[in-house]
Write a protein that holds these residues in place. Structure first.
Motif, mmCIF file in Angstrom:
data_model
loop_
_atom_site.group_PDB
_atom_site.id
_atom_site.type_symbol
_atom_site.label_atom_id
_atom_site.label_comp_id
_atom_site.label_asym_id
_atom_site.label_seq_id
_atom_site.Cartn_x
_atom_site.Cartn_y
_atom_site.Cartn_z
ATOM 1 N N LEU A 171 67.989 87.985 22.439
ATOM 2 C CA LEU A 171 67.205 87.689 23.637
ATOM 3 C C LEU A 171 67.026 86.184 23.786
ATOM 4 C CD1 LEU A 171 65.530 88.841 26.011
ATOM 5 C CD2 LEU A 171 63.545 88.834 24.483
ATOM 6 N N LEU A 172 66.686 85.508 22.683
ATOM 7 C CA LEU A 172 66.470 84.060 22.730
ATOM 8 C C LEU A 172 67.778 83.300 22.977
ATOM 9 C CD1 LEU A 172 63.926 83.682 19.798
ATOM 10 C CD2 LEU A 172 63.450 83.465 22.237
ATOM 11 N N GLN A 173 68.889 83.884 22.529
ATOM 12 C CA GLN A 173 70.193 83.262 22.787
ATOM 13 C C GLN A 173 70.685 83.547 24.204
ATOM 14 O OE1 GLN A 173 72.158 85.012 19.295
ATOM 15 N NE2 GLN A 173 72.660 82.923 18.625
ATOM 16 N N ASN A 174 69.856 84.280 24.964
ATOM 17 C CA ASN A 174 70.161 84.568 26.365
ATOM 18 C C ASN A 174 71.335 85.523 26.531
ATOM 19 O OD1 ASN A 174 69.039 84.036 28.907
ATOM 20 N ND2 ASN A 174 70.625 82.573 29.438
ATOM 21 N N GLN A 175 71.540 86.373 25.530
ATOM 22 C CA GLN A 175 72.618 87.354 25.603
ATOM 23 C C GLN A 175 72.167 88.632 26.299
ATOM 24 O OE1 GLN A 175 74.101 88.007 21.618
ATOM 25 N NE2 GLN A 175 74.604 85.845 21.299
ATOM 26 N N ILE A 176 70.859 88.879 26.308
ATOM 27 C CA ILE A 176 70.300 90.063 26.949
ATOM 28 C C ILE A 176 69.653 89.642 28.261
ATOM 29 C CG2 ILE A 176 68.632 91.937 26.730
ATOM 30 C CD1 ILE A 176 68.855 91.629 23.688
ATOM 31 N N ASP A 212 59.700 78.323 10.476
ATOM 32 C CA ASP A 212 60.404 77.963 9.234
ATOM 33 C C ASP A 212 60.770 79.200 8.422
ATOM 34 O OD1 ASP A 212 60.102 75.324 9.956
ATOM 35 O OD2 ASP A 212 58.304 75.005 8.732
ATOM 36 N N GLU A 213 59.856 80.158 8.356
ATOM 37 C CA GLU A 213 60.098 81.373 7.577
ATOM 38 C C GLU A 213 61.116 82.294 8.239
ATOM 39 O OE1 GLU A 213 56.291 83.157 7.095
ATOM 40 O OE2 GLU A 213 55.541 81.611 5.719
ATOM 41 N N SER A 214 61.166 82.259 9.579
ATOM 42 C CA SER A 214 62.055 83.171 10.307
ATOM 43 C C SER A 214 63.517 82.817 10.163
ATOM 44 C CB SER A 214 61.691 83.178 11.792
ATOM 45 O OG SER A 214 62.087 81.959 12.408
ATOM 46 N N LYS A 215 63.777 81.533 9.897
ATOM 47 C CA LYS A 215 65.150 81.030 9.782
ATOM 48 C C LYS A 215 65.935 81.176 11.092
ATOM 49 C CE LYS A 215 65.656 81.661 4.798
ATOM 50 N NZ LYS A 215 64.243 81.912 4.532
ATOM 51 N N LEU A 216 65.203 81.295 12.220
ATOM 52 C CA LEU A 216 65.874 81.406 13.515
ATOM 53 C C LEU A 216 66.164 80.038 14.131
ATOM 54 C CD1 LEU A 216 63.898 84.338 15.201
ATOM 55 C CD2 LEU A 216 66.287 84.363 14.448
ATOM 56 N N GLN A 217 65.437 79.022 13.682
ATOM 57 C CA GLN A 217 65.579 77.701 14.286
ATOM 58 C C GLN A 217 67.005 77.173 14.165
ATOM 59 O OE1 GLN A 217 62.657 75.586 15.742
ATOM 60 N NE2 GLN A 217 64.601 75.242 16.732
ATOM 61 N N GLY A 218 67.665 77.515 13.070
ATOM 62 C CA GLY A 218 69.017 76.998 12.866
ATOM 63 C C GLY A 218 70.103 77.806 13.552
ATOM 64 N N GLY A 220 72.350 79.043 16.503
ATOM 65 C CA GLY A 220 72.797 78.366 17.711
ATOM 66 C C GLY A 220 72.196 78.928 18.985
ATOM 67 N N GLY A 221 71.769 78.028 19.858
ATOM 68 C CA GLY A 221 71.274 78.423 21.174
ATOM 69 C C GLY A 221 69.851 78.906 21.207
ATOM 70 N N ILE A 222 69.134 78.860 20.088
ATOM 71 C CA ILE A 222 67.756 79.349 20.049
ATOM 72 C C ILE A 222 66.778 78.174 20.105
ATOM 73 C CG2 ILE A 222 66.001 80.449 18.600
ATOM 74 C CD1 ILE A 222 68.015 82.483 17.759
ATOM 75 N N ARG A 223 65.824 78.272 21.033
ATOM 76 C CA ARG A 223 64.771 77.262 21.161
ATOM 77 C C ARG A 223 63.432 77.924 20.870
ATOM 78 N NH1 ARG A 223 66.200 75.061 27.126
ATOM 79 N NH2 ARG A 223 66.242 77.324 27.453
ATOM 80 N N LEU A 224 62.664 77.319 19.979
ATOM 81 C CA LEU A 224 61.413 77.923 19.541
ATOM 82 C C LEU A 224 60.279 76.911 19.527
ATOM 83 C CD1 LEU A 224 62.695 80.023 16.491
ATOM 84 C CD2 LEU A 224 61.730 80.964 18.601
ATOM 85 N N GLY A 225 59.066 77.386 19.831
ATOM 86 C CA GLY A 225 57.875 76.585 19.650
ATOM 87 C C GLY A 225 57.284 76.047 20.938
#
Length: 277
Positions: A171-176, A212-218, A220-225
């Protein structure tokens, strides 16, 4: 979401309907000092409990459940980015007890007057724990912006998505259900944090810990915070202004030429002799 962007508590938490009038909110970054607010009539406030009380009063609608006249508020702070936002009443499917039977249609008409304006960016807010396919906000944004070129998604409650983060990542990568301007995931204050008076600074620290714990920040294409969302909104506003500058300059040149023409015409009249004498 708006409180997270501002970093201040300004909303009245109403069990029925909190936003009854559009809130035209301008954020202005200042170099130093404390956060303060100014309403359209010039009243300045430094205590945001007073700001919240006035917004609650302004939201009181004398006729019907909603009104189109916006509440205009400017907030000055060293921690915000220059941004202009309009908070609109949330879409509903069924009116509540004592509300107008056609309230859902009233809200649609009011919101679409802003959403159909091609100059406006649509920020589509969805919860990470809800199926985006059921989102009325997403449905309405796709109606007003069929090409999705001016729609930005905000995914809240990312910390409640569970251990399986694959769906959240897509969803965050805009695939959905992709939106033209992508999506940003944020962790807003929980209800308990609001009751406990946890500061917005602490909430952002907790959000960063989750990121940091989710490891989603790294990924590609994901923006968080929330900080990233603030940057994205401000950068989007600047891009829109830059893109429309040629048209704005053209309109200004036209107005200047009209003024010059009128001035020349008046000077010509003044120089003529009085024909009635």
């Amino acid at each position: 979401v708006i409180e997270a962007i501002i970093g201040a508590n300004i909303s009245v938490k109403d069990a029925t309907m909190a936003t009854r009038r559009p809130l035209l909110l301008t954020l202005m970054r200042i170099s130093h000092g404390t956060m303060w607010a100014k309403f359209r009539d010039g009243e300045k406030m430094y205590n945001f409990e007073d700001v919240k009380r006035r917004i609650a009063i302004e939201n009181e609608v004398t006729v019907g459940d909603i009104a189109s006249e916006p509440i205009e508020l400017t907030i000055y702070s060293p921690t915000v980015y220059d941004t202009v936002m309009i908070d609109l009443p949330g879409f509903i499917a069924i009116p509540g007890v004592g509300q107008d039977e056609d309230l859902p249609d009233q809200i649609q008409d009011l919101n679409r007057s802003y959403m159909n304006d091609p100059r406006n960016i649509l920020t589509v807010v969805n919860s990470a724990v809800a199926d985006p396919m059921t989102s009325m906000a997403l449905r309405e944004s796709m109606r007003s912006d069929p090409t999705s070129t001016r729609s930005l998604g905000i995914v809240t409650k990312v910390d409640l998505a569970g251990k399986n983060k694959d769906a959240l990542a897509r969803l965050l990568q805009n695939q959905i259900l992709p939106l033209g301007m992508g999506r940003v995931g944020i962790r807003c204050r929980t209800q308990q944090e609001q009751l406990d008076g946890v500061s917005f600074e602490e909430v952002i620290d907790r959000e960063q810990e989750w990121i940091d714990e989710s490891k989603l920040q790294g990924v590609g294409g994901i923006r968080l915070g929330v900080p990233k969302l603030r940057e994205v909104l401000s950068a989007t506003l600047v891009e829109r202004i830059v893109g429309e500058l040629p048209a704005i300059i053209q309109q200004l040149d036209k107005k200047i030429e009209e003024v010059r023409h009128n001035q020349g015409f008046l000077q010509q009249l003044a120089s003529q002799k009085d024909m009635t004498s």
